[in-house]
Each structure stands twice: as C-alpha cells, then as structure tokens.
Design a protein around this motif. Structure first.
Motif, PDB file in Angstrom:
ATOM      1  N   TYR A   1     -10.720   8.322  -9.939  1.00  0.00           N
ATOM      2  CA  TYR A   1      -9.847   8.078  -8.786  1.00  0.00           C
ATOM      3  C   TYR A   1     -10.546   8.514  -7.496  1.00  0.00           C
ATOM      4  O   TYR A   1     -11.239   9.542  -7.462  1.00  0.00           O
ATOM      5  CB  TYR A   1      -8.533   8.841  -8.930  1.00  0.00           C
ATOM      6  CG  TYR A   1      -7.634   8.275 -10.021  1.00  0.00           C
ATOM      7  CD1 TYR A   1      -6.643   7.358  -9.718  1.00  0.00           C
ATOM      8  CD2 TYR A   1      -7.817   8.651 -11.353  1.00  0.00           C
ATOM      9  CE1 TYR A   1      -5.832   6.822 -10.712  1.00  0.00           C
ATOM     10  CE2 TYR A   1      -7.014   8.116 -12.359  1.00  0.00           C
ATOM     11  CZ  TYR A   1      -6.026   7.209 -12.023  1.00  0.00           C
ATOM     12  OH  TYR A   1      -5.227   6.672 -13.009  1.00  0.00           O
TER      13      TYR A   1
ATOM     14  N   THR B   1      -4.743   6.914  -2.837  1.00  0.00           N
ATOM     15  CA  THR B   1      -5.598   7.193  -3.992  1.00  0.00           C
ATOM     16  C   THR B   1      -5.666   5.954  -4.876  1.00  0.00           C
ATOM     17  O   THR B   1      -4.626   5.411  -5.269  1.00  0.00           O
ATOM     18  CB  THR B   1      -5.056   8.383  -4.804  1.00  0.00           C
ATOM     19  OG1 THR B   1      -4.999   9.533  -3.948  1.00  0.00           O
ATOM     20  CG2 THR B   1      -5.965   8.685  -5.980  1.00  0.00           C
ATOM     21  N   VAL B   2      -6.880   5.498  -5.163  1.00  0.00           N
ATOM     22  CA  VAL B   2      -7.058   4.276  -5.952  1.00  0.00           C
ATOM     23  C   VAL B   2      -7.893   4.559  -7.192  1.00  0.00           C
ATOM     24  O   VAL B   2      -8.746   5.438  -7.211  1.00  0.00           O
ATOM     25  CB  VAL B   2      -7.721   3.159  -5.114  1.00  0.00           C
ATOM     26  CG1 VAL B   2      -6.835   2.776  -3.960  1.00  0.00           C
ATOM     27  CG2 VAL B   2      -9.092   3.612  -4.602  1.00  0.00           C
ATOM     28  N   LYS B   3      -7.610   3.771  -8.245  1.00  0.00           N
ATOM     29  CA  LYS B   3      -8.312   3.929  -9.506  1.00  0.00           C
ATOM     30  C   LYS B   3      -9.552   3.067  -9.519  1.00  0.00           C
ATOM     31  O   LYS B   3      -9.505   1.881  -9.208  1.00  0.00           O
ATOM     32  CB  LYS B   3      -7.388   3.539 -10.664  1.00  0.00           C
ATOM     33  CG  LYS B   3      -7.968   3.799 -12.042  1.00  0.00           C
ATOM     34  CD  LYS B   3      -6.940   3.445 -13.118  1.00  0.00           C
ATOM     35  CE  LYS B   3      -7.494   3.701 -14.505  1.00  0.00           C
ATOM     36  NZ  LYS B   3      -6.498   3.357 -15.569  1.00  0.00           N
TER      37      LYS B   3
ATOM     38  N   LEU C   1       0.853  -1.188   0.000  1.00  0.00           N
ATOM     39  CA  LEU C   1       0.000   0.000   0.000  1.00  0.00           C
ATOM     40  C   LEU C   1       0.887   1.236   0.000  1.00  0.00           C
ATOM     41  O   LEU C   1       1.821   1.337   0.791  1.00  0.00           O
ATOM     42  CB  LEU C   1      -0.904   0.001   1.238  1.00  0.00           C
ATOM     43  CG  LEU C   1      -1.751   1.260   1.474  1.00  0.00           C
ATOM     44  CD1 LEU C   1      -2.764   1.444   0.343  1.00  0.00           C
ATOM     45  CD2 LEU C   1      -2.476   1.168   2.818  1.00  0.00           C
TER      46      LEU C   1
ATOM     47  N   ASN D   1      -8.081   0.300   1.815  1.00  0.00           N
ATOM     48  CA  ASN D   1      -7.482   1.383   1.054  1.00  0.00           C
ATOM     49  C   ASN D   1      -7.036   0.940  -0.338  1.00  0.00           C
ATOM     50  O   ASN D   1      -6.578   1.761  -1.136  1.00  0.00           O
ATOM     51  CB  ASN D   1      -6.298   1.963   1.818  1.00  0.00           C
ATOM     52  CG  ASN D   1      -6.740   2.853   2.968  1.00  0.00           C
ATOM     53  OD1 ASN D   1      -7.078   4.014   2.775  1.00  0.00           O
ATOM     54  ND2 ASN D   1      -6.765   2.315   4.168  1.00  0.00           N
ATOM     55  N   LEU D   2      -7.158  -0.361  -0.617  1.00  0.00           N
ATOM     56  CA  LEU D   2      -6.813  -0.864  -1.944  1.00  0.00           C
ATOM     57  C   LEU D   2      -8.031  -1.016  -2.838  1.00  0.00           C
ATOM     58  O   LEU D   2      -7.902  -1.226  -4.029  1.00  0.00           O
ATOM     59  CB  LEU D   2      -6.133  -2.242  -1.815  1.00  0.00           C
ATOM     60  CG  LEU D   2      -4.732  -2.260  -1.214  1.00  0.00           C
ATOM     61  CD1 LEU D   2      -4.279  -3.705  -1.014  1.00  0.00           C
ATOM     62  CD2 LEU D   2      -3.732  -1.526  -2.081  1.00  0.00           C
TER      63      LEU D   2
END
Length: 210
Positions: free
Chosen positions: A177, A169-171, A140, A208-209
């Motif tokens: 995002y 920040t994840v897509k 992470l 958070n993923l």
C-alpha cells in the motif's frame, strides 16, 4: 434551443477574468491601463476557452460593476453543462466498501455550481470526492487530517487559502500500500468556486488512484 457549451470550470474562468477587470477599474482610472487589462483577459479566454463565443467575449469587456458581473455570470447558466446529478444509491455503489457511508445532503447542491462533489465524515475523518470523466463517475476516498490545517496552495484549485492534508491510500503490487498526501482547500464549496481548469482536478483524482 440553446446548446450548453461551457463547463462549470469554464464559467469560473470567465468569472476570474471579469474580476480582474473590475479590480483594475477600482485601482486605476487610466483608460489605457483598463484597455490593456481587458485585452489580456480576452486573450487568456481565447487561449484557454476556445468555445467562448464572440458574444461572451464582448460581454466580458463591457462589465461595469459588481452587480453587472453577477447578472452576467448568472446569465451563463443556460450555456452551462451542470455536474451530473447523482443519487444516494449511486454514491453508495461508488463507495460500496463503506458500510455506514455518511451521505451529503444532495437536495441542497447546486449542480450548476460545482466541478466536483466532496463531503467529509467528521466521525471517521474520511473525505469523499467524486468527479465526472467521459460520462463516468470516478470516486476517491481519503483521510482528512485537520490537525495539519494551515494556509497554502490547494492541489485542486491552485489558489492560496486555508487547506488541510488529504491522504489517499492505494493498493499496489504484492499487496503493498502506498499513501499519497496533498493539501486541499478546507472548504469544498469555496474550492469549487476557484476551479478554472478541470484537467487539474482530473489529474489530482487520477493521480491518487494510481
């Protein structure tokens, strides 16, 4: 041959209960109160740590002072499953998008003392976290925001202390995002010392993923 049965988080939980007993001894000389605290400590360990042997549970109630406690916790290392050591190349593979990845000093890490690996790059304000799940490393990366330094509850160890904002920040779908922010301990070493529930740590990372 001794079969390791405890995770690092398990050992921290045992240490937590030992400290409760010692704190009780320092606050009261009433044997009934001390007996009650010991009973609660053992009950909590039985509930949260089914792998704890009768030998370990008995030793917890027989701790007499801080020195005794330190020796006892140290003796648990032979029963402890350490964090799986990872190489610099392993870390570079986990964070392959970071072309100039700043690496931690792996030779200084006590793998028997951490539930997760974390370090920060002060130049980019990036913070990296690595955990193990089902024999696989999960990585992470987020932004550490020291300007939001404060005192509060850490999302990893659930203890109160100095924390800072960590933002990942994840897509998502359609190249959108999403950022997730949590307050976590400012000092990963102290945080590791307070992690008593590995599931909470896993949930923090996987959340958070998403």
């Amino acid at each position: 041959m001794i079969n390791p049965i405890l995770t690092v988080a398990n050992v921290r939980l045992i240490e937590q209960q030992v400290n409760k007993i010692l704190n009780s001894k320092s606050l009261s000389k009433d044997p009934e109160i001390l007996s009650a605290v010991k009973g609660i400590a053992v009950a909590e360990l039985k509930e949260k740590l089914p792998v704890a042997t009768e030998e370990i549970l008995r030793a917890v109630t027989q701790i007499s002072d801080r020195t005794d406690a330190e020796l006892f916790i140290e003796s648990l290392k032979i029963y402890t499953i350490p964090f799986k050591a990872i190489s610099e190349k392993g870390l570079q593979k986990l964070f392959r998008k970071d072309k100039k990845l700043k690496l931690p000093k792996l030779e200084t890490i006590d793998w028997h003392g951490i539930s997760y690996l974390s370090w920060a790059d002060q130049g980019t304000h990036r913070q990296y976290i690595v955990i193990e799940k089902d024999g696989t490393f999960i990585a992470l990366r987020g932004i550490s925001q020291p300007q939001y330094y404060t005192k509060g509850i850490c999302a990893i160890c659930n203890q109160h202390g100095p924390v800072h904002l960590f933002t990942a920040t994840v897509k998502g779908n359609e190249d959108r995002y999403t950022s997730y922010s949590n307050y976590i301990c400012d000092d990963p070493e102290k945080c590791n010392a307070h992690v008593t529930d590995y599931k909470v740590l896993e949930d923090f990372v996987t959340r958070n993923l998403v």
